[in-house]
Structure formats: structure tokens, C-alpha cells
Scaffold this active site. Structure first.
Site, PDB file in Angstrom:
ATOM      1  N   HIS A  81       0.864  -1.132   0.101  1.00  0.00           N
ATOM      2  CA  HIS A  81      -0.120   0.077   0.045  1.00  0.00           C
ATOM      3  C   HIS A  81       0.823   1.432   0.177  1.00  0.00           C
ATOM      4  O   HIS A  81       0.153   2.227  -0.119  1.00  0.00           O
ATOM      5  CB  HIS A  81      -0.829   0.089   1.201  1.00  0.00           C
ATOM      6  CG  HIS A  81      -2.007  -0.910   1.057  1.00  0.00           C
ATOM      7  ND1 HIS A  81      -2.885  -1.343   0.012  1.00  0.00           N
ATOM      8  CD2 HIS A  81      -2.338  -1.917   2.232  1.00  0.00           C
ATOM      9  CE1 HIS A  81      -3.714  -2.365   0.550  1.00  0.00           C
ATOM     10  NE2 HIS A  81      -3.324  -2.689   1.525  1.00  0.00           N
TER      11      HIS A  81
ATOM     12  N   ASP B 207      -2.650 -10.462  -2.607  1.00  0.00           N
ATOM     13  CA  ASP B 207      -3.120  -9.976  -1.208  1.00  0.00           C
ATOM     14  C   ASP B 207      -4.408  -9.702  -1.480  1.00  0.00           C
ATOM     15  O   ASP B 207      -4.946  -9.378  -2.496  1.00  0.00           O
ATOM     16  CB  ASP B 207      -2.600  -8.679  -0.637  1.00  0.00           C
ATOM     17  CG  ASP B 207      -2.733  -8.489   0.849  1.00  0.00           C
ATOM     18  OD1 ASP B 207      -1.736  -8.615   1.560  1.00  0.00           O
ATOM     19  OD2 ASP B 207      -3.917  -7.654   0.865  1.00  0.00           O
TER      20      ASP B 207
ATOM     21  N   HIS C 226      -6.139  -7.335  -0.323  1.00  0.00           N
ATOM     22  CA  HIS C 226      -6.540  -5.719  -0.590  1.00  0.00           C
ATOM     23  C   HIS C 226      -5.669  -5.480  -1.659  1.00  0.00           C
ATOM     24  O   HIS C 226      -4.487  -6.086  -2.118  1.00  0.00           O
ATOM     25  CB  HIS C 226      -6.010  -4.958   0.812  1.00  0.00           C
ATOM     26  CG  HIS C 226      -6.430  -5.353   1.977  1.00  0.00           C
ATOM     27  ND1 HIS C 226      -5.896  -6.555   2.692  1.00  0.00           N
ATOM     28  CD2 HIS C 226      -7.584  -4.866   2.483  1.00  0.00           C
ATOM     29  CE1 HIS C 226      -6.880  -6.641   3.771  1.00  0.00           C
ATOM     30  NE2 HIS C 226      -7.534  -5.812   4.086  1.00  0.00           N
TER      31      HIS C 226
ATOM     32  N   ASP D 152      -4.117 -12.864   3.298  1.00  0.00           N
ATOM     33  CA  ASP D 152      -5.543 -12.730   4.034  1.00  0.00           C
ATOM     34  C   ASP D 152      -6.572 -12.951   3.298  1.00  0.00           C
ATOM     35  O   ASP D 152      -7.857 -12.339   3.487  1.00  0.00           O
ATOM     36  CB  ASP D 152      -5.483 -10.982   4.475  1.00  0.00           C
ATOM     37  CG  ASP D 152      -4.956 -10.016   3.153  1.00  0.00           C
ATOM     38  OD1 ASP D 152      -4.661 -10.656   2.331  1.00  0.00           O
ATOM     39  OD2 ASP D 152      -4.754  -8.947   3.286  1.00  0.00           O
TER      40      ASP D 152
END
Lengths: 482, 358
Positions: free
Chosen positions: B126, B162, B164, B249
Site C-alpha cells: 500500500h 493479497d 487488498h 489475508d
């Protein structure tokens, strides 16, 4: 008074260290109980034995079935049965007991080894399998892996398999020695002493104790800190490097698998005083004693007698027709010198019965100075006598589960976590070592080897803590040694 | 095959707050599992110690003003966003994570291993050019990618799975045709970016491929995307090396997401990526850990599965313990695959002008 008994493949040596030093060498074939009847032992008694290792090396151990409880993970060894303990020691899959029965029934084993993943965090599944196993084979032929005490499932598999094979022999030795010395201690491969109850949980700790014994004996006799010990026995010649006053440590390999059990590093040459002469060299085989000690076949010891020494009943010594005794000795010396040159030591320290006859020749040929200390032939037993109780406690405490294991054994949770647990572990180590017979001076320094602690967080809330630590009293020479 | 694992105990030490989801516990149980499996002694595994990323490597990705901010904030603490603060001493730990990815690259470039897994904390995908966020400070995979390029690996495929969207990585390479960035991520979910229509710009148009997937997506969805999009695009792009932003995740027990990947699926996905690297770039693949917050039910098994697949080990026995399986029934949605098929059809049309039919 300190007594060391070294039960070797060729002789049993006894060293008694009190106001004076007394050593006995009893040849192979005399039982331990006979020996102990004739040679009264007293004071603190330490016993080292190479019998378990010899069983494994010579393949005379039992036929062992390894039952594993691998749970989810990499491909298992042995015969796997269902059931799972996880990293927290939680039972997350029930044991498939019918698979245990099937494994034993179809395997027809002489001994059974049990290894479950994460059993050192909770041994409940291993214990259940072992209980069933004892219905098929006698209890002295069943071993579990959790007393080995550390995380490494494949290493514990290797060790517990050996343990199942040698446990019965070790229990037998314990029984014999206890008859004359109820409080005796075993000498371990790392050079420390431990109570028989500890060894019965993990008899592999006894393996390869000979290099550790000779290293301690040499340190006590000479104080030399740098050099190469050449320990000439009946069956083998062992080379043990010393550095900074201590031997080098490695881990014990059994049947090509690393057990992670600490052990003194040594190199073994498969020739010794009883190695049989063929032509002008030796074969890596012992077929009884040398002729000079009532044996039938001529050996290296007999060659030394023909070269002018007077060892045993030298009149009985002979070599085969066409053999030159000097060439046999040269062959042995040259073989050893080639190995010494790869190590490049500062000094050679000779031990073992034949060392006074061979070490000066080896030193001259290799160009390395040498010493053969007084009592060199009893260095191993002496090393056992002067050793001290060593103890390592690997503690895993989970304050959320209120569960604690110490060396893989379930302990009552002491209500402490984090750094507070260090003090508890140090006190416990001292108490255990003292109960084993260690002197106050020997338990004064307890080392903290490792420590880690972290929070268990669930739902954004700090629940409790998990703490791992290792404390130890390392091996060494007891403060009681004169 | 030999696989490097880059790890050191310093990776346990980063802590934003004791109860933060991105905390030490994430790797502690995995480490226990790897120790108990004896994995670190396996001849197919090589444990590698990381080093702090040097300033020029970090400066190749992030702006100096942001790095100055991190340096200042690392002295007494600071805040980036609601999920991400800067604890004192952060910068060194973030540099050690980025350097861990570089150390993994070193091993692969030197040929001492076939592939490598940088098991680092804190994560990075991120973190953009001018700032961090979403638990991330320095973009580990981007810093490693630029490093690889300086070492002669001109074309890099970054596969970010991931849960996200890797918005930081996307921003860094959005205009860059030397990097094909493909992200599979849950939508809707933080950070809210990663739309199907975001495909790169300028020379980089067509080199960003976003594959948003709905909650409930399980192994079959990931396998489908691998076969129908990632493998064919990779063959057209022909990378010199594959980098994987290996978030975990997307597991069905993860408390922060709603996907349904299993440990077995994770190993299967990595096995496909490893095979792709074998086909296209001499096996060169470097995985860098990103997120993953199911510390007990998932991470010990997903990390193990991934490493086993990378090292060519038998991973057929790697799964979650039965005690957690009820959660899979709640998390998975068999309808997700159909929805994804429809999105892929749209995506293929959008990418046709750049990559042709696939």
C-alpha cells in the site's frame, strides 16, 4: 569421592578420585554386576556407556515401528495416524485409535516409537498411542518423543526411533548399577551428568559419550586448551579436537538423520589395538582380544610387542607368516597421520591404553608435538568422574491456556509469564540439579540461553502472553574435583 | 529446486500497537510450524539473513520528502492514517523488510537458489511514491523490482494476490511498460482502488491488470484467474523474473476480509506461479509477504504451503486442522466464480488492443 565408570566396547574402566587416584581396567566379557561386586564404588558415581551406540551402529537393535501423528503439514515419516495437536498445544483433531491398532497389528514390531507433531506442547496424543502400544509390546520397548523436548518433528522421529531400540538396554544398565549405587548418574554425549529418570525419557542423550568423556578427562589431567586428542581404543581410534579448552559441539546423526541432540565432535578411525592383522595392514574388525590378552588372532597390540614393547602377555604375541610387524604399525601410523594433517593441530594429546606406545611415533611422523599424560589409559573414566550435573530447561508457557511444558513434559502452570518466568526457571533448574546431587557451587551459575515473549491478541484485546525460554547449567568439570 | 527463506528475529519486533492486527503473532506461529516441520534443515531450503535496504534503493521508489518524514517520525513516533502509525524506531525495521526482499532477489540472481520467499514485516504494497498507509511504510516489492531491474532483469511481472488491492505498487508502476502488475483482490474492500478499468497510463497502458473478486471467492476462482488471465498474459509479456506480493489475508478464516482461499489452494496457486516461472524465466520467482491476519488458523499452514510449493515438496498433506473447517462453509460462495467469469470477459475486451485475444 568421585567415581567414573566407562563401559566401553572392549573394556570397562573405573576411575576413583579421592585422596588418591585409583584406576581399574576390566576386559570385555565380565558383566557389570560382577565388576561392581569386586570393585566397590563410592561417593558420587557417574556412568558412561557406549553399548547403546554400538547397538545402533552394528544394527543389533530392535525392529522398531515408528507411529507418527503428523497432523496437517509436510509428508510424514513412519506410519501416520490421524489426530492433531497444534502450535498452541491445542487438541484440534481427535486421535484415530483404530489406525494405531491397525499399524501395530500389521507391522508386528519388536519395539514401538511414537512421534506426534507439537507433542512437546501437549503430549496427550503421544501418551494415548503409547498406552495402546504397551498392550502389544513390553513397556521397555515403547518410547515417546515429547521428552526429547524441542520443536523439530523429523529430528524427534529419528531420535525416538533410536530410543525405542535402546531403551531396554539402558533400563538394564540402570538396574544393574543401582544395585550397588542407587544414586548414580549417567554421563551424556554433551559431557554432563543426568539422573537415570531423565535418561529413560530420552536414552539417546547417552549416545556418543566417549569423545565428551575423553575431552573432560584430558582437560582435567593437562589443562591444555588447544590440540587434538587421539584416543586409541580397542576397536577404534577417535580424534577429538579441543579449542579454547573445550571440544567442538555438533549434533548427533543416526542412520543419516540429524537428531539435533548435542554431542562432542569427533572423527573415528575404525582401527584400534584389537584390530586384526591381514597382510601388512589392519582390517576394521575386532574378533576378540589381542593374542597378548588371551585372544586368538594377531592384532595391532601384538605387532607392537613384536616391535619390542612388553604389553600384556607379550610372549603370546605373533603375526601371520609373511607379515612385518613394523609395516603393520607404520600402516596404522600413516593412516592416522593423513587424518591429523587435515586437522593441522597445535599439539597431540594421547589417551587410551596403547597411547604411550604409539603417540610418540605418530607425533614424530606428523611433526606435531605430543603429550601422553599420566593416567592416559583412564582418561575416559576420569572424565566421567570429574564431570558435573548439567541441565537444560526449555520452558514454553501459555498464560491463556494455563499450560506449561518444560522439556516437553507437562508442568503445573506457575502463574507467571514473561520475564517473571526466568526467575522461576532458574530456581527450578537449581532445585533439579541439586536433587540430582549437584554441589551448591555447581548450580550457582545458571545461564539464560534464550528468551522471548509476546502477546496473544484476540478480537483486538490483549488476552495473555506466550513465553519461551531456555536456561541451562552447561557441562563442565565439577567444583568438587580435587 | 532450492528455495531461500529470508527471515530474522528482528521481523518479530515491529509493533504499531500491542493489539494491532499487523503484529508479532502473525509470524510467531508460522515460525513455530516451520521449526516443528524441520523445514529449515531441509537441503531444499536455505535460510538467508536480511540487510537494511540502502538509501539509493529506497530512493528509486519513494520521494525524498516522504523518506524524510519517516526518518523524523521514527524518532518520536507519528501517524500516517487511521490504521497506520509510525512507532519509534520504525525506519530501521522498514528498511530491513525492504532489504529482505532485496536479499531474496540477490539469492535468485546469484543462482544459489531457484526461488525465494522474503518473510518480512512490515508489509509494503500500500506504500506509494509519496506516502504509506494500510499498515505499510516502504513498498518492499517495488524497491526489490527496481533493484532487479538495475541488476539486468528488465521485465518484471508482479503478481499481487493479497486480499487488498496493491494501490501503492500500482501507482509506482502505472506508467511503466517494463513492469506488468496484476492484482487479484477483494472488492469492495480497503483501499477501494483496483477497478477493472484501471489499466495503466501512457506507455504503461495495459501493463496494470486488476482482477477484483467478490467476497466468498475460493480456490477455484484463483485457479480460474491464473489459467484464464495470468498465465496467458505472462506468456505475452515474457518476464525476466516473477515477483509475488504474497498476502495471505484471502484465507477463509481471515478476520479482516471475506474471501475463502484454503491453505491447499494457496499452495496450489504458488505451484502454478512456480511452474509459470519455470516456463518463462528460468524459475526465477521471488515472493514477498504482505498481509494475512488469521494468525493461528491460517498463517502456519498457508506459509508452509507456499514454501513447500516453491521448494517442490509434496504439499498434499498441508491443510487447516478440522477444527476450523466450519468457517469455510460460512466464508465460501459458489456463485463467486460466475461473477468473476463475467468480469474476465469484460477485461479481455478492454485489454484486446494491447495484448490481443487470450
Amino acid at each position: 569421592m568421585l567415581t567414573g565408570i566407562d563401559i566401553g566396547g572392549t573394556n570397562t574402566d573405573i576411575a576413583v578420585l579421592g585422596e588418591e587416584f585409583i584406576a581399574h581396567k576390566i576386559p570385555h566379557g565380565v558383566s557389570l554386576s560382577q565388576i561392581l561386586k569386586h570393585h566397590k564404588v563410592s561417593g558420587r558415581v557417574g556412568v558412561s556407556t557406549s553399548q547403546p551406540l554400538n547397538m545402533l551402529v552394528t544394527g543389533t537393535g530392535l525392529r522398531v515401528l515408528l507411529i507418527t501423528i503428523p497432523g496437517p503439514g509436510l509428508a510424514p515419516q513412519g506410519v501416520a495416524v490421524g489426530g492433531c495437536i497444534d502450535h498452541r498445544g491445542e487438541l484440534v483433531e481427535d486421535l484415530e485409535m483404530h489406525q494405531v491398532h491397525e499399524a501395530i497389528s500389521s507391522g508386528n514390531p519388536e519395539a514401538i516409537a511414537v512421534c506426534g507433531k507439537f507433542s512437546v506442547r501437549n503430549p496427550v496424543l503421544e501418551d494415548a498411542v503409547a498406552e495402546t502400544a504397551r498392550k502389544y509390546v513390553s513397556p521397555d520397548r515403547v518410547a515417546t518423543s515429547h521428552p526429547i523436548g524441542f520443536l523439530d518433528f523429523p529430528a524427534r522421529c529419528a531420535m525416538v526411533k533410536a530410543n525405542a531400540s535402546i531403551l531396554r538396554t539402558v533400563l538394564g544398565i540402570t538396574q544393574e548399577v543401582r544395585q550397588v549405587s542407587p544414586g548414580f548418574l549417567y554421563f551424556k554425549g554433551d559431557g554432563g551428568l543426568a539422573q537415570p529418570t531423565v535418561i529413560h525419557g530420552n536414552p539417546g542423550l547417552l549416545l556418543n559419550s566417549s569423545p565428551a568423556a575423553v575431552a573432560l578427562g584430558v582437560r582435567y589431567l593437562t589443562g591444555i586448551s588447544e590440540g587434538l586428542i587421539i584416543d586409541i581404543g580397542g576397536t577404534t581410534t577417535d580424534l577429538v579436537p579441543l579449542s579454547g579448552g573445550s571440544p567442538l559441539m555438533k549434533t548427533l546423526i543416526i542412520e543419516g538423520r540429524d537428531t539435533l541432540v548435542p554431542s562432542v565432535a569427533s572423527t573415528s578411525l575404525p582401527y584400534g589395538g584389537d584390530s586384526v592383522i591381514v597382510g601388512n595392514s589392519l582390517i576394521p574388525k575386532r574378533q576378540g582380544n589381542a593374542r597378548a590378552f588371551s585372544g586368538d588372532l594377531p592384532t595391532l597390540t601384538d605387532a607392537l610387542n613384536l616391535a619390542g614393547h612388553r604389553i600384556g602377555d607379550s610372549a603370546r604375541s605373533s603375526v601371520p607368516a609373511g607379515t612385518s610387524a613394523m609395516q603393520v604399525i607404520d600402516w596404522y601410523v600413516d593412516t592416522l597421520v593423513a587424518m591429523i594433517q587435515t586437522i593441522d593441530p597445535e599439539m597431540l594429546i594421547g589417551t587410551g591404553f596403547l597411547s604411550p606406545f604409539l603417540i610418540p611415533r605418530i607425533a614424530s611422523r606428523s611433526g606435531v608435538p605430543c603429550i601422553v599424560p599420566e593416567h592416559a589409559s583412564s582418561a575416559n573414566a576420569l572424565g566421567v568422574a570429574v564431570s558435573r550435573v548439567s541441565l537444560s530447561l526449555a520452558v514454553h508457557a501459555d498464560s491463556e491456556k494455563k499450560r506449561m511444558t518444560v522439556n516437553g513434559q507437562v508442568y503445573p502452570y506457575p502463574g507467571k509469564a514473561g520475564p517473571d518466568l526466568i526467575e522461576w526457571a532458574v530456581d527450578e533448574t537449581r532445585a533439579l540439579a541439586t536433587a540430582a546431587g549437584a554441589s551448591p557451587a555447581d548450580v550457582r551459575d545458571v545461564e539464560l540461553v534464550s528468551f522471548s515473549t509476546y502477546d496473544v491478541v484476540r478480537g483486538g484485546v490483549r488476552h495473555e502472553r506466550i513465553t519461551d525460554l531456555v536456561v541451562q547449567i552447561p557441562p563442565g568439570i565439577t567444583s568438587e574435583a580435587p | 529446486m532450492t528455495t531461500a527463506i529470508v527471515f530474522c528475529e528482528s521481523y518479530f519486533l515491529h509493533e504499531q500497537a500491542p493489539t494491532h492486527p499487523e503484529r508479532r503473532e502473525r509470524l510467531q506461529y508460522t515460525w513455530d510450524q516451520l521449526l516443528e516441520e524441520g523445514l529449515l534443515r531441509d537441503p531444499r531450503i536455505r535460510l538467508v539473513h536480511p540487510y537494511p535496504a540502502p538509501p539509493e534503493a529506497v530512493g528509486a521508489v519513494h520521494e525524498g520528502s516522504y523518506l524524510d518524514f519517516l526518518e523524523r517520525a521514527s524518532l518520536k513516533g507519528g501517524v500516517i492514517d487511521g490504521d497506520t502509525n509510525v512507532p519509534p524506531g520504525l525506519l530501521h525495521r522498514a528498511l530491513l523488510a525492504a532489504g529482505g526482499a532485496m536479499a531474496a532477489a540477490d539469492e535468485v540472481l546469484a543462482g544459489s537458489v531457484t526461488n525465494a520467499f522474503a518473510m518480512v514485516r512490515p508489509p509494503g504494497h500500500h506504500a506509494g511514491i509519496r506516502g504509506g498507509g494500510g499498515f505499510c511504510y516502504l513498498n518492499n516489492v517495488a524497491i526489490m523490482t527496481r533493484y532487479l531491474q538495475r541488476k539486468g532483469m528488465e521485465r518484471v511481472l508482479i503478481l499481487d494476490w493479497d486480499a487488498h488491492h496493491g494501490n501503492g505498487t500500482e501507482e509506482i508502476f502505472y506508467q511503466d511498460p517494463s513492469v506488468l502488475f496484476i492484482s487479484i483482490h477483494q472488492s469492495p474492500l480497503y483501499p477501494g482502488t483496483g477497478h477493472l478499468s484501471s489499466m495503466g497510463t501512457g506507455a504503461g497502458k495495459g501493463y496494470t491488470v486488476n482482477l477484483p473478486v467478490p467476497p466468498g471467492s475460493s480456490d477455484e476462482v484463483y485457479y480460474y484467474l491464473m489459467e484464464s488471465v495470468i498465465v496467458p498474459l505472462a506468456h505475452r509479456f515474457h518476464p525476466d523474473v516473477i515477483a509475488v506480493s504474497a498476502g495471505q489475508d484471502n484465507h477463509f478464516t481471515d478476520p479482516l476480509t471475506s474471501l475463502a482461499l484454503t491453505a491447499s489452494g494457496y499452495a496450489g496457486l504458488m505451484a502454478r506461479a512456480v511452474a509459470l516461472a519455470g516456463d518463462l524465466c528460468g524459475g526465477r520467482l521471488i515472493a514477498v509477504l504482505e498481509g494475512g491476519y488469521s494468525v493461528e488458523a491460517a498463517l502456519p499452514y498457508t506459509n508452509l504451503g507456499m514454501i513447500a510449493a516453491m521448494a517442490g515438496m509434496d504439499f498434499s498433506g498441508i491443510r487447516e486442522p478440522a477444527a476450523y473447517l466450519w468457517m469455510y462453509e460460512e466464508a465460501s460462495d459458489p456463485g463467486a466464480l460466475q461473477e468473476v467469469r463475467q468480469k474476465v470477459a469484460v477485461l479481455k475486451e478492454q485489454l484486446h488492443s494491447k495484448w490481443g485475444a487470450f
